[in-house]
Design a protein around this motif. Structure first.
Motif, PDB file in Angstrom:
ATOM      1  N   ASP A 119      -3.806 -80.217  43.783  1.00  0.00           N
ATOM      2  CA  ASP A 119      -3.836 -79.083  42.861  1.00  0.00           C
ATOM      3  C   ASP A 119      -4.971 -78.131  43.231  1.00  0.00           C
ATOM      4  N   LEU A 120      -4.925 -77.657  44.488  1.00  0.00           N
ATOM      5  CA  LEU A 120      -5.918 -76.745  45.026  1.00  0.00           C
ATOM      6  C   LEU A 120      -5.217 -75.777  45.963  1.00  0.00           C
ATOM      7  N   ASP A 121      -5.891 -74.673  46.308  1.00  0.00           N
ATOM      8  CA  ASP A 121      -5.332 -73.819  47.348  1.00  0.00           C
ATOM      9  C   ASP A 121      -5.775 -74.342  48.718  1.00  0.00           C
ATOM     10  N   ARG A 122      -5.201 -73.791  49.772  1.00  0.00           N
ATOM     11  CA  ARG A 122      -5.453 -74.319  51.112  1.00  0.00           C
ATOM     12  C   ARG A 122      -6.925 -74.276  51.501  1.00  0.00           C
ATOM     13  N   ARG A 123      -7.582 -73.194  51.162  1.00  0.00           N
ATOM     14  CA  ARG A 123      -8.984 -73.035  51.545  1.00  0.00           C
ATOM     15  C   ARG A 123      -9.867 -74.052  50.830  1.00  0.00           C
ATOM     16  N   ARG A 124      -9.676 -74.182  49.519  1.00  0.00           N
ATOM     17  CA  ARG A 124     -10.474 -75.136  48.740  1.00  0.00           C
ATOM     18  C   ARG A 124     -10.180 -76.560  49.170  1.00  0.00           C
ATOM     19  N   LEU A 125      -8.924 -76.875  49.427  1.00  0.00           N
ATOM     20  CA  LEU A 125      -8.550 -78.219  49.857  1.00  0.00           C
ATOM     21  C   LEU A 125      -9.249 -78.588  51.153  1.00  0.00           C
ATOM     22  N   SER A 126      -9.259 -77.681  52.114  1.00  0.00           N
ATOM     23  CA  SER A 126      -9.917 -77.945  53.395  1.00  0.00           C
ATOM     24  C   SER A 126     -11.415 -78.167  53.212  1.00  0.00           C
ATOM     25  N   THR A 127     -12.027 -77.351  52.352  1.00  0.00           N
ATOM     26  CA  THR A 127     -13.472 -77.453  52.117  1.00  0.00           C
ATOM     27  C   THR A 127     -13.837 -78.781  51.461  1.00  0.00           C
ATOM     28  N   VAL A 128     -13.085 -79.160  50.437  1.00  0.00           N
ATOM     29  CA  VAL A 128     -13.398 -80.387  49.705  1.00  0.00           C
ATOM     30  C   VAL A 128     -13.139 -81.618  50.575  1.00  0.00           C
ATOM     31  N   LEU A 129     -12.053 -81.620  51.325  1.00  0.00           N
ATOM     32  CA  LEU A 129     -11.775 -82.741  52.220  1.00  0.00           C
ATOM     33  C   LEU A 129     -12.916 -82.934  53.224  1.00  0.00           C
ATOM     34  N   SER A 130     -13.378 -81.847  53.803  1.00  0.00           N
ATOM     35  CA  SER A 130     -14.487 -81.937  54.770  1.00  0.00           C
ATOM     36  C   SER A 130     -15.748 -82.459  54.107  1.00  0.00           C
ATOM     37  N   HIS A 131     -16.014 -81.982  52.902  1.00  0.00           N
ATOM     38  CA  HIS A 131     -17.198 -82.440  52.166  1.00  0.00           C
ATOM     39  C   HIS A 131     -17.125 -83.936  51.864  1.00  0.00           C
ATOM     40  N   LEU A 132     -15.985 -84.392  51.388  1.00  0.00           N
ATOM     41  CA  LEU A 132     -15.834 -85.802  51.047  1.00  0.00           C
ATOM     42  C   LEU A 132     -15.924 -86.688  52.290  1.00  0.00           C
ATOM     43  N   ALA A 133     -15.326 -86.239  53.387  1.00  0.00           N
ATOM     44  CA  ALA A 133     -15.376 -87.016  54.623  1.00  0.00           C
ATOM     45  C   ALA A 133     -16.807 -87.156  55.127  1.00  0.00           C
ATOM     46  N   LYS A 134     -17.558 -86.054  55.097  1.00  0.00           N
ATOM     47  CA  LYS A 134     -18.952 -86.094  55.564  1.00  0.00           C
ATOM     48  C   LYS A 134     -19.818 -86.961  54.656  1.00  0.00           C
ATOM     49  N   LYS A 135     -19.637 -86.814  53.355  1.00  0.00           N
ATOM     50  CA  LYS A 135     -20.445 -87.600  52.413  1.00  0.00           C
ATOM     51  C   LYS A 135     -20.149 -89.090  52.560  1.00  0.00           C
ATOM     52  N   SER A 136     -18.869 -89.422  52.671  1.00  0.00           N
ATOM     53  CA  SER A 136     -18.478 -90.819  52.818  1.00  0.00           C
ATOM     54  C   SER A 136     -19.055 -91.419  54.097  1.00  0.00           C
ATOM     55  N   ARG A 137     -18.927 -90.692  55.189  1.00  0.00           N
ATOM     56  CA  ARG A 137     -19.404 -91.183  56.479  1.00  0.00           C
ATOM     57  C   ARG A 137     -20.926 -91.336  56.484  1.00  0.00           C
ATOM     58  N   GLN A 138     -21.637 -90.328  55.951  1.00  0.00           N
ATOM     59  CA  GLN A 138     -23.095 -90.383  55.960  1.00  0.00           C
ATOM     60  C   GLN A 138     -23.630 -91.481  55.048  1.00  0.00           C
ATOM     61  N   THR A 139     -23.011 -91.654  53.881  1.00  0.00           N
ATOM     62  CA  THR A 139     -23.444 -92.713  52.973  1.00  0.00           C
ATOM     63  C   THR A 139     -23.248 -94.083  53.600  1.00  0.00           C
ATOM     64  N   TYR A 140     -22.135 -94.257  54.302  1.00  0.00           N
ATOM     65  CA  TYR A 140     -21.879 -95.545  54.956  1.00  0.00           C
ATOM     66  C   TYR A 140     -22.902 -95.802  56.067  1.00  0.00           C
ATOM     67  N   LEU A 141     -23.246 -94.757  56.828  1.00  0.00           N
ATOM     68  CA  LEU A 141     -24.240 -94.916  57.893  1.00  0.00           C
ATOM     69  C   LEU A 141     -25.616 -95.230  57.323  1.00  0.00           C
ATOM     70  N   ASP A 142     -25.951 -94.609  56.184  1.00  0.00           N
ATOM     71  CA  ASP A 142     -27.279 -94.785  55.584  1.00  0.00           C
ATOM     72  C   ASP A 142     -27.407 -96.097  54.822  1.00  0.00           C
ATOM     73  N   THR A 143     -26.344 -96.511  54.138  1.00  0.00           N
ATOM     74  CA  THR A 143     -26.458 -97.651  53.227  1.00  0.00           C
ATOM     75  C   THR A 143     -25.446 -98.763  53.488  1.00  0.00           C
TER      76      THR A 143
END
Length: 300
Positions: A119-143
């Motif tokens: 339930d997002l437009d294409r631009r917002r969907l791309s931005t949020v997906l990238s944010h979640l992927a980076k946060k998930s990856r960085q948190t896993y590397l850190d903790t």
């Protein structure tokens, strides 16, 4: 105070109070905890609106690699379509593009089982997906912790002392990952093991309110659907409470809830531990012979 031996009644009360404090400090059960008061943020959550709940569960459990498609048109496309409509231009490319965004994605989702509609437009969907992927990856590397989950179902509830303070809490959490084969390819949702878990913070909060939600049975699509039905029937006795089948991709952290539950379940055994007693009574007159030692000389 005697040296060594078992603790007396007064000391046991101190140990119990200290250990209970350790346990309670592990978990945030206030309204600032996203597991208890979850708001779908525009920057850190992806609400899934297509297909329906049962079909979403089926696809998650059977399809390897899920992609997302935006259901909303971009704002500028909407504005262009509205302007053309006001000018009575019904066959403009902008209008056709708006119709494509509103209709075709739903048809594609019905035909393509590897897709979920956000339930997002294409631009917002791309931005949020990238944010979640980076946060998930960085948190896993850190903790080393898993933080990316699909929230399956929501409980709408309130605390007795605040009937108007309505909160929304995920009921079931399914651990997921976002992967990208290369920089130009889309981010794909993957599931190593279909192992949904109950929201531990919500279970603890409900217990503190003397409310015991139904038991969660099989972690299958049918089991998840049944659990939401059971909870919906259970909360009918609570005025204003309800259950939805909302599905949202976001990040959650709840590793300390497991430690809390372990302390809760094994409190009697923990209180009997001489090491725990020594730690809890440190700074008091009680000293256990088991932990006496000779101080190291400064000369050594």
């Amino acid at each position: 105070m005697t040296v060594g031996g078992s603790v007396n009644k007064a000391e046991r009360e101190v140990v119990t109070r200290v250990v209970s404090g350790w346990r309670d400090n592990l978990v945030n059960l206030s309204g600032t905890n996203r597991l208890l008061n979850f708001n779908v943020s525009k920057s850190s959550a992806i609400p899934i609106k297509q297909p329906d709940f049962d079909e979403v569960l089926h696809r998650l459990s059977t399809v390897s690699g899920i992609e997302f498609i935006a259901l909303r048109a971009l704002e500028e496309e909407k504005n262009a379509a509205e302007e053309d409509s006001n000018n009575e231009v019904t066959s403009s490319s902008a209008t056709e593009e708006l119709l494509f965004d509103n209709i075709i994605p739903e048809e594609i989702i019905r035909a393509e089982r590897r897709l979920l509609g956000a339930d997002l437009d294409r631009r917002r969907l791309s931005t949020v997906l990238s944010h979640l992927a980076k946060k998930s990856r960085q948190t896993y590397l850190d903790t080393g912790l898993q933080v990316l989950y699909l929230a399956l179902g929501q409980l709408k509830w309130n605390e007795p002392e605040d009937p108007k303070g309505r909160k929304s809490s995920p009921l079931i959490l399914l651990p997921v990952d976002l992967h990208q084969s290369n920089r130009k390819s889309p981010l794909v949702l993957t599931i190593d093991e279909f192992e949904p878990v109950l929201n531990p913070a919500l279970i603890l909060k409900m217990k503190m309110m003397d409310i015991y939600l139904p038991e969660f049975g099989e972690g299958t699509p049918a089991g998840i659907a049944k659990y939401l039905t059971d909870v919906k029937e259970f909360v009918q006795s609570q005025p204003g409470w309800s259950v939805t089948t909302d599905v949202v991709l976001s990040y959650f952290t709840f590793h300390k809830e497991a430690m809390y539950q372990d302390l809760e379940d094994n409190m009697s055994e923990i209180l009997e531990s001489k090491l725990v007693q020594a730690l809890a009574l440190s700074g008091t007159d009680h000293v256990s012979e088991d932990f006496l030692f000779e101080p190291i000389s400064e000369e050594n």
